[in-house]
Write a protein that holds these residues in place. Sequence first.
Motif, PDB file in Angstrom:
ATOM      1  N   GLY A 291       0.673  -1.010   0.114  1.00  0.00           N
ATOM      2  CA  GLY A 291       0.125  -0.152  -0.101  1.00  0.00           C
ATOM      3  C   GLY A 291       0.849   1.274  -0.071  1.00  0.00           C
ATOM      4  N   VAL A 292       0.091   2.224  -0.036  1.00  0.00           N
ATOM      5  CA  VAL A 292       0.734   3.807   0.185  1.00  0.00           C
ATOM      6  C   VAL A 292       0.252   4.367   1.529  1.00  0.00           C
ATOM      7  CG1 VAL A 292       1.477   4.014  -2.175  1.00  0.00           C
ATOM      8  CG2 VAL A 292      -0.830   4.991  -1.482  1.00  0.00           C
ATOM      9  N   TYR A 293       1.014   5.407   1.873  1.00  0.00           N
ATOM     10  CA  TYR A 293       0.383   6.336   2.941  1.00  0.00           C
ATOM     11  C   TYR A 293       0.206   7.678   2.652  1.00  0.00           C
ATOM     12  CZ  TYR A 293       1.982   1.752   5.368  1.00  0.00           C
ATOM     13  OH  TYR A 293       2.054   0.554   5.551  1.00  0.00           O
ATOM     14  N   LEU A 294      -0.750   8.362   3.350  1.00  0.00           N
ATOM     15  CA  LEU A 294      -0.756   9.789   3.382  1.00  0.00           C
ATOM     16  C   LEU A 294      -0.530  10.178   4.659  1.00  0.00           C
ATOM     17  CD1 LEU A 294      -1.835  12.081   1.867  1.00  0.00           C
ATOM     18  CD2 LEU A 294      -4.076  11.698   2.807  1.00  0.00           C
ATOM     19  N   ALA A 295       0.559  11.047   4.602  1.00  0.00           N
ATOM     20  CA  ALA A 295       0.996  11.627   5.818  1.00  0.00           C
ATOM     21  C   ALA A 295       1.002  13.026   5.719  1.00  0.00           C
ATOM     22  CB  ALA A 295       2.218  11.361   6.235  1.00  0.00           C
TER      23      ALA A 295
ATOM     24  N   LEU B  19       3.537   4.278  -7.048  1.00  0.00           N
ATOM     25  CA  LEU B  19       2.972   5.047  -6.083  1.00  0.00           C
ATOM     26  C   LEU B  19       1.858   6.265  -6.687  1.00  0.00           C
ATOM     27  CD1 LEU B  19       4.517   6.400  -2.906  1.00  0.00           C
ATOM     28  CD2 LEU B  19       3.181   7.915  -4.392  1.00  0.00           C
ATOM     29  N   GLN B  20       1.967   6.599  -7.814  1.00  0.00           N
ATOM     30  CA  GLN B  20       1.321   7.607  -8.459  1.00  0.00           C
ATOM     31  C   GLN B  20      -0.112   7.132  -8.464  1.00  0.00           C
ATOM     32  OE1 GLN B  20       2.268   9.243 -12.248  1.00  0.00           O
ATOM     33  NE2 GLN B  20       0.579  10.730 -11.914  1.00  0.00           N
ATOM     34  N   LEU B  21      -0.185   5.960  -9.185  1.00  0.00           N
ATOM     35  CA  LEU B  21      -1.638   5.272  -9.639  1.00  0.00           C
ATOM     36  C   LEU B  21      -2.346   5.066  -8.538  1.00  0.00           C
ATOM     37  CD1 LEU B  21      -2.965   4.687 -12.383  1.00  0.00           C
ATOM     38  CD2 LEU B  21      -2.070   2.478 -12.255  1.00  0.00           C
ATOM     39  N   VAL B  22      -1.728   4.377  -7.466  1.00  0.00           N
ATOM     40  CA  VAL B  22      -2.685   4.046  -6.109  1.00  0.00           C
ATOM     41  C   VAL B  22      -3.014   5.388  -5.544  1.00  0.00           C
ATOM     42  CG1 VAL B  22      -2.361   3.117  -3.853  1.00  0.00           C
ATOM     43  CG2 VAL B  22      -1.354   1.936  -5.783  1.00  0.00           C
ATOM     44  N   ALA B  23      -2.273   6.307  -5.633  1.00  0.00           N
ATOM     45  CA  ALA B  23      -2.571   7.692  -5.057  1.00  0.00           C
ATOM     46  C   ALA B  23      -3.907   8.277  -5.663  1.00  0.00           C
ATOM     47  CB  ALA B  23      -1.531   8.825  -5.010  1.00  0.00           C
TER      48      ALA B  23
ATOM     49  N   ARG C 246      -3.920   0.462   1.754  1.00  0.00           N
ATOM     50  CA  ARG C 246      -4.248  -0.993   1.853  1.00  0.00           C
ATOM     51  C   ARG C 246      -5.512  -1.437   2.670  1.00  0.00           C
ATOM     52  NH1 ARG C 246      -2.726  -6.113   3.610  1.00  0.00           N
ATOM     53  NH2 ARG C 246      -1.833  -7.514   2.223  1.00  0.00           N
ATOM     54  N   ASP C 247      -5.745  -0.479   3.582  1.00  0.00           N
ATOM     55  CA  ASP C 247      -7.080  -0.595   4.257  1.00  0.00           C
ATOM     56  C   ASP C 247      -8.354  -0.493   3.623  1.00  0.00           C
ATOM     57  OD1 ASP C 247      -5.371  -0.944   6.771  1.00  0.00           O
ATOM     58  OD2 ASP C 247      -5.808   1.210   7.382  1.00  0.00           O
ATOM     59  N   GLY C 248      -8.225  -0.014   2.206  1.00  0.00           N
ATOM     60  CA  GLY C 248      -9.178   0.136   1.490  1.00  0.00           C
ATOM     61  C   GLY C 248      -9.494  -1.148   0.469  1.00  0.00           C
ATOM     62  N   GLY C 249      -8.806  -1.931   0.610  1.00  0.00           N
ATOM     63  CA  GLY C 249      -8.648  -3.272  -0.130  1.00  0.00           C
ATOM     64  C   GLY C 249      -7.633  -3.343  -1.290  1.00  0.00           C
ATOM     65  N   LEU C 250      -7.391  -4.627  -1.421  1.00  0.00           N
ATOM     66  CA  LEU C 250      -6.123  -4.803  -2.443  1.00  0.00           C
ATOM     67  C   LEU C 250      -6.023  -4.355  -3.635  1.00  0.00           C
ATOM     68  CD1 LEU C 250      -5.533  -8.722  -1.598  1.00  0.00           C
ATOM     69  CD2 LEU C 250      -4.458  -6.742  -0.547  1.00  0.00           C
ATOM     70  N   GLN C 251      -7.184  -3.830  -4.240  1.00  0.00           N
ATOM     71  CA  GLN C 251      -7.098  -2.953  -5.440  1.00  0.00           C
ATOM     72  C   GLN C 251      -6.431  -1.484  -5.402  1.00  0.00           C
ATOM     73  OE1 GLN C 251      -9.949  -3.401  -3.550  1.00  0.00           O
ATOM     74  NE2 GLN C 251     -11.415  -1.698  -3.542  1.00  0.00           N
ATOM     75  N   TYR C 252      -6.222  -1.197  -4.159  1.00  0.00           N
ATOM     76  CA  TYR C 252      -5.429   0.127  -3.885  1.00  0.00           C
ATOM     77  C   TYR C 252      -3.897  -0.388  -3.113  1.00  0.00           C
ATOM     78  CZ  TYR C 252     -10.069   2.153  -3.989  1.00  0.00           C
ATOM     79  OH  TYR C 252     -11.446   2.331  -4.305  1.00  0.00           O
ATOM     80  N   THR C 253      -3.463  -1.199  -3.965  1.00  0.00           N
ATOM     81  CA  THR C 253      -1.899  -1.814  -3.427  1.00  0.00           C
ATOM     82  C   THR C 253      -1.265  -1.622  -4.979  1.00  0.00           C
ATOM     83  OG1 THR C 253      -2.323  -4.211  -4.066  1.00  0.00           O
ATOM     84  CG2 THR C 253      -2.803  -3.390  -1.625  1.00  0.00           C
ATOM     85  N   ARG C 254       0.013  -1.681  -4.797  1.00  0.00           N
ATOM     86  CA  ARG C 254       0.815  -1.670  -5.971  1.00  0.00           C
ATOM     87  C   ARG C 254       1.905  -2.991  -5.835  1.00  0.00           C
ATOM     88  NH1 ARG C 254       5.483   2.033  -3.865  1.00  0.00           N
ATOM     89  NH2 ARG C 254       5.029   1.682  -1.528  1.00  0.00           N
ATOM     90  N   GLN C 255       2.396  -3.406  -7.091  1.00  0.00           N
ATOM     91  CA  GLN C 255       3.166  -4.469  -7.143  1.00  0.00           C
ATOM     92  C   GLN C 255       4.510  -4.372  -7.854  1.00  0.00           C
ATOM     93  OE1 GLN C 255       0.796  -6.553  -5.746  1.00  0.00           O
ATOM     94  NE2 GLN C 255      -0.674  -5.075  -6.491  1.00  0.00           N
ATOM     95  N   ALA C 256       5.414  -5.203  -7.281  1.00  0.00           N
ATOM     96  CA  ALA C 256       6.611  -4.782  -7.880  1.00  0.00           C
ATOM     97  C   ALA C 256       7.339  -6.166  -8.637  1.00  0.00           C
ATOM     98  CB  ALA C 256       7.789  -4.258  -6.903  1.00  0.00           C
TER      99      ALA C 256
ATOM    100  N   ARG D 174      -4.211  -7.345 -11.794  1.00  0.00           N
ATOM    101  CA  ARG D 174      -3.651  -5.897 -11.419  1.00  0.00           C
ATOM    102  C   ARG D 174      -2.987  -5.238 -12.426  1.00  0.00           C
ATOM    103  NH1 ARG D 174      -6.499  -3.789  -9.189  1.00  0.00           N
ATOM    104  NH2 ARG D 174      -4.900  -1.950  -8.922  1.00  0.00           N
ATOM    105  N   TYR D 175      -2.078  -5.987 -13.165  1.00  0.00           N
ATOM    106  CA  TYR D 175      -1.451  -5.285 -14.246  1.00  0.00           C
ATOM    107  C   TYR D 175      -2.289  -4.760 -15.224  1.00  0.00           C
ATOM    108  CZ  TYR D 175       3.172  -6.159 -11.977  1.00  0.00           C
ATOM    109  OH  TYR D 175       4.416  -6.147 -11.266  1.00  0.00           O
ATOM    110  N   GLN D 176      -3.403  -5.703 -15.836  1.00  0.00           N
ATOM    111  CA  GLN D 176      -4.170  -5.268 -16.745  1.00  0.00           C
ATOM    112  C   GLN D 176      -4.887  -3.881 -16.004  1.00  0.00           C
ATOM    113  OE1 GLN D 176      -4.233  -6.192 -20.034  1.00  0.00           O
ATOM    114  NE2 GLN D 176      -5.277  -4.275 -20.162  1.00  0.00           N
TER     115      GLN D 176
END
Length: 350
Positions: free
Chosen positions: A117-121, A147-151, A209-219, A296-298
């Motif tokens: 996930g990403v975090y907002l601070a 990170l940009q796309l999740v944001a 990540r608390d919003g669901g796995l659709q708001y995560t990134r992969q490497a 996820r990649y698609q």
Amino acid sequence: MIRTLLVTLGLAAVTGAFAAAPAVVRIGVATQGYGDPPVFGGSPAATAQLQHRVEDALAPDGIKVQWLFFKGAGPAVNEALANHQIDFAYQGDLPAVLGRANGLKTKLLIESNVRTGVYLAVPPDSDIKTVKDLKGKRVAIFRGTNLQLVADNVLKVNGLSEKDLRVINLDDAASQAALASKGVDAVFLDFKLFKLQRQGLAKIIYASRDGGLQYTRQAHLLVLDDFERDHPDVVQKVVTSVVQAAQWSSEEPNRGALFTLWAKSGVPVESWESEYANQSLKDRSSPLLDPFIVARYQSVADDALRLNLIRQPVTVNGWFEPKYLDQALKTLKLENYWPRFDASGKPITS
């Protein structure tokens, strides 16, 4: 005469084969390294580097390994791939999609650090409480990274877009400095924010990540097409090495040792503990190219088109090359070691 010619051609073929073997394998990493020599943390690929697994696998063949780090992250790695300055790349999903859209010929081999996930601070005394409060604010986002796309998707679900903010494109180090000095109102970033929070310089108010796995990134680790075609044996050894590192990184008894190892990257153990709190190491360290990963990649490709980050549709069909991963799993007897997830992110039980 003919016999001599055949012998000569045979010698030339053998010589050519030896000449084609790479003296050095160059692996690009989409982050700024830490230390001398530079290292990184937070993924099985990082574990492989820190434990010298790739070097040990290729040393018997006389092949050296160079890990090249890019402060410019994914976009800089794509440029290096385009110029054939590296052979393999460790990077995130969005930069790889952007590279594919721009004609980079690569094969995606193995995942390494998934469902992140990403975090907002915000500054500790900020009156920003939720994502919706970002409207009109100065927000740092490292554009062109995964990170940009999740944001952007987090903003979308909260009724916003980048156009509603005063977005400032800053890399990881600059984002942290800007937040600490209150040069920005908020930052979308990763586990590096935990250290700032402990220092009293930031307050994390949202975890995607608390919003669901659709708001995560992969490497992942990918390779240039022509390198894969010319050196499949080398590709196999690299992939097998990273799978070995993924297994070690997935073992819960290794959790403490893993975070201590990754702390060599300059990120404290406490930050890794916070990043992985209440999460299975297996879920995050899985190398599998399962339905969740493909979907996820698609989805990343589709979102990139929707947000005008690319100009034409991109399909992931034919991009993934699972044969090296499959062989590594078979060789290491790990075919059923990691859980597989369906396209929606639910575990596949059968």
